[in-house]
Design an enzyme around this catalytic site. Structure first.
Site, PDB file in Angstrom:
ATOM      1  N   TYR A   1       0.827  -1.208   0.000  1.00 41.02           N
ATOM      2  CA  TYR A   1       0.000   0.000   0.000  1.00 41.02           C
ATOM      3  C   TYR A   1       0.867   1.267   0.000  1.00 41.02           C
ATOM      4  CZ  TYR A   1      -4.262  -2.697   0.967  1.00 41.02           C
ATOM      5  OH  TYR A   1      -5.329  -3.559   0.879  1.00 41.02           O
TER       6      TYR A   1
ATOM      7  N   TYR B   1     -11.910   0.109  -0.747  1.00 44.89           N
ATOM      8  CA  TYR B   1     -11.938   0.592   0.637  1.00 44.89           C
ATOM      9  C   TYR B   1     -10.594   1.145   1.048  1.00 44.89           C
ATOM     10  CZ  TYR B   1      -9.297  -2.945   3.308  1.00 44.89           C
ATOM     11  OH  TYR B   1      -8.304  -3.717   3.868  1.00 44.89           O
ATOM     12  N   ARG B   2      -9.569   0.977   0.198  1.00 45.40           N
ATOM     13  CA  ARG B   2      -8.200   1.320   0.574  1.00 45.40           C
ATOM     14  C   ARG B   2      -7.333   1.143  -0.664  1.00 45.40           C
ATOM     15  NH1 ARG B   2      -5.462  -2.595   5.092  1.00 45.40           N
ATOM     16  NH2 ARG B   2      -3.677  -1.342   5.711  1.00 45.40           N
TER      17      ARG B   2
END
Length: 516
Positions: free
Chosen positions: A94, A472-473
């Site tokens: 991420y 969501y991310r």
């Protein structure tokens, strides 16, 4: 751009930056202000398909207290220096520990690692952002507390505060992490400190037990955002149950995903199965312990024939459901009969627990540990599946309905196949929602493959959004694109809050697509 060149924050003169660095050194000591490229190197490593030159920090500062964070923020406000905050910096796939863009100063909170309180009676903890899951786990064991954590996987090196602020998920009944957060201490962009919930009351004993406080609830403003720096956070911990039964259910056909979700949904909503269940595809289950080249060495997507050989050789299904029951032995026996009847009705499912499940291939052993809060690093094995160090997590949300699962699976497999990548995926089942988590694995050392991975991820975002599926991310390379899929009115609300709370735009510019 070379890492040997001096990198300045965007729009900041060399004179002002040097003055700010001197002020940082006065506050933290010279050793805790990093400017040499060798010491900054760990902060520019990325696994996402972006150009490393776009993610080079100008410096890193390492405070140990809230007061030091306040002093840093005040200096940054004075000189208009952007800072990018990380807790443990282990958000692999991420964005890792790298800044949102080149020139930002890393505010590294990993030295703020005190466990401030753990209360075994009300099952709460108060932590600083640098505390790791392993550190908290060890504290609980050393003090013989009957409490369980809810770590993500892999998790020992990551931390509860950072994962909760990014709205991560785990695998026990406490799997939706932000739902079990309670109370924050936040340093605002002007250097002031605010405590949320009941924390505003001096000597409050209920800061970690009552989430809502008085007036508007604001904790959510500090998740996935850049409105403040969280320096303390309360968490709820799960009491150790008297009995625990992890189990495995395997289905062998691709289309069985619809039946699995339709059977599972009512059991989750009624809390017969109380934990965050995962439905793991063949390649994810296999990828944690075997490599792709053992079955296929082509550069295109792995073919169906190879997937069938993996299933046969490794003893795993097309879909592998990992779940658990918790409570007294009597409660577990009652709920187990309900689970067996529900999944056994069609005759397609292989339902196992105990020694029978242990003998199957796949991830039963480490999944069993995760569902009771024990952590391990087995999922790092996925990074060996294709090799080359490239990984991006694509995570759209769906309803817990078989039709949406079938639609999402087919769409993802079509787009990944178009670019030559494999469908390495699992569904994590919440109460009524599902996180469809796909690890786009690629070789970052191959520029052509890296560009293909970038184009593939961008297409996944757009095509899923067209069907109504939002993420969501996401990783820092694609935060702007994902923010765009949620519409301009919401972005304008985010900008309005940013202007009010951080008028100089110094806190993590670009986080979740939010700028002035």
């Amino acid at each position: 751009m070379s890492t040997n060149e001096r990198i300045l924050p965007k729009g900041v003169s060399e004179t002002d930056f040097d003055a700010a660095l001197d002020r940082f050194r006065e506050t933290l000591g010279a050793e805790q202000v990093l400017i040499d490229s060798d010491r900054l190197a760990p902060y520019s490593k990325i696994m996402m398909a972006g150009d490393r030159d776009d993610y080079i920090p100008s410096a890193a500062v390492l405070p140990t207290s809230t007061e030091e964070v306040q002093a840093i923020v005040r200096v940054c406000n004075e000189y208009r220096i952007p800072i990018w905050t990380i807790s443990t910096g282990k958000n692999l796939g991420y964005g890792s520990a790298a800044p949102g863009e080149t020139g930002q100063v890393i505010l590294d909170l990993h030295r703020m690692n005190r466990i401030l309180d753990v209360d075994p009676d009300v099952c709460t903890a108060l932590l600083e952002p640098g505390v790791t899951y392993q550190q908290l786990y060890d504290y609980i064991k050393e003090n013989d507390l009957k409490l369980w954590l809810d770590p993500p996987a892999p998790s020992a090196i990551a931390g509860p505060v950072g994962n909760t602020l990014d709205r991560g998920v785990g695998y026990t009944p406490y799997g939706e992490h932000f739902m079990f957060q309670c109370g924050m201490e936040v340093v605002l962009a002007n250097g002031e400190v605010v405590r949320t919930g009941m924390g505003g009351i001096e000597n409050s004993s209920s800061w970690q037990v009552f989430k809502w406080g008085y007036g508007p609830y604001i904790d959510g403003l500090f998740t996935q955002s850049n409105y403040g720096i969280v320096t303390k956070m309360g968490l709820w911990l799960m009491p150790e149950p008297p009995a625990y039964r992890p189990f495995l259910i395997q289905y062998q056909n691709p289309e069985d995903i619809e039946e699995i979700v339709e059977v599972l949904r009512p059991l989750r909503i009624a809390q017969i199965i109380p934990n965050a269940v995962v439905i793991v595809h063949t390649l994810w289950d296999a990828g944690t312990h075997v490599t792709r080249k053992e079955y296929y060495d082509g550069s295109d997507s792995i073919p169906r024939e190879a997937i069938e050989r993996i299933k046969a050789d490794e003893g795993i299904g097309e879909w592998n459901v990992y779940a658990a029951l918790y409570g007294t032995p009597e409660q577990i026996e009652v709920n187990w009969k309900i689970v067996e009847q529900a999944f056994g009705a069609s005759g397609k499912a292989k339902i196992m627990y105990g020694e029978e499940a242990e003998k199957r291939g796949g991830g039963f052993s480490y999944r069993s540990a995760l569902m009771k809060g024990d952590m391990n690093l087995q999922e790092f094995g996925l990074y060996n599946w294709r090799g080359g160090g490239g990984s991006m997590w694509f995570a759209p949300v769906s309803q817990a309905k078989g039709s949406e699962t079938k639609d999402q699976t087919e769409l993802a497999q079509r787009i990944l196949g178009k670019y030559g990548f494999d469908y390495v995926a699992e569904y994590i089942v919440g109460w009524r929602d599902m996180h469809h988590v796909i690890d786009l694995l690629y070789n970052r050392e191959d520029p052509e493959e890296t560009q293909r991975a970038h184009d593939c991820f961008a297409e996944l975002i757009d095509e899923f959004a067209k069907r109504g599926y939002g993420l969501y991310r996401t990783n820092t390379e694609f935060m702007e694109q994902v923010a765009g899929t949620f519409g301009e009115p919401l972005r304008e609300v985010h900008r309005t809050l940013k202007r009010a709370l951080d008028p100089n735009g110094i806190l993590s510019p670009g986080k979740s697509g939010i700028r002035l």
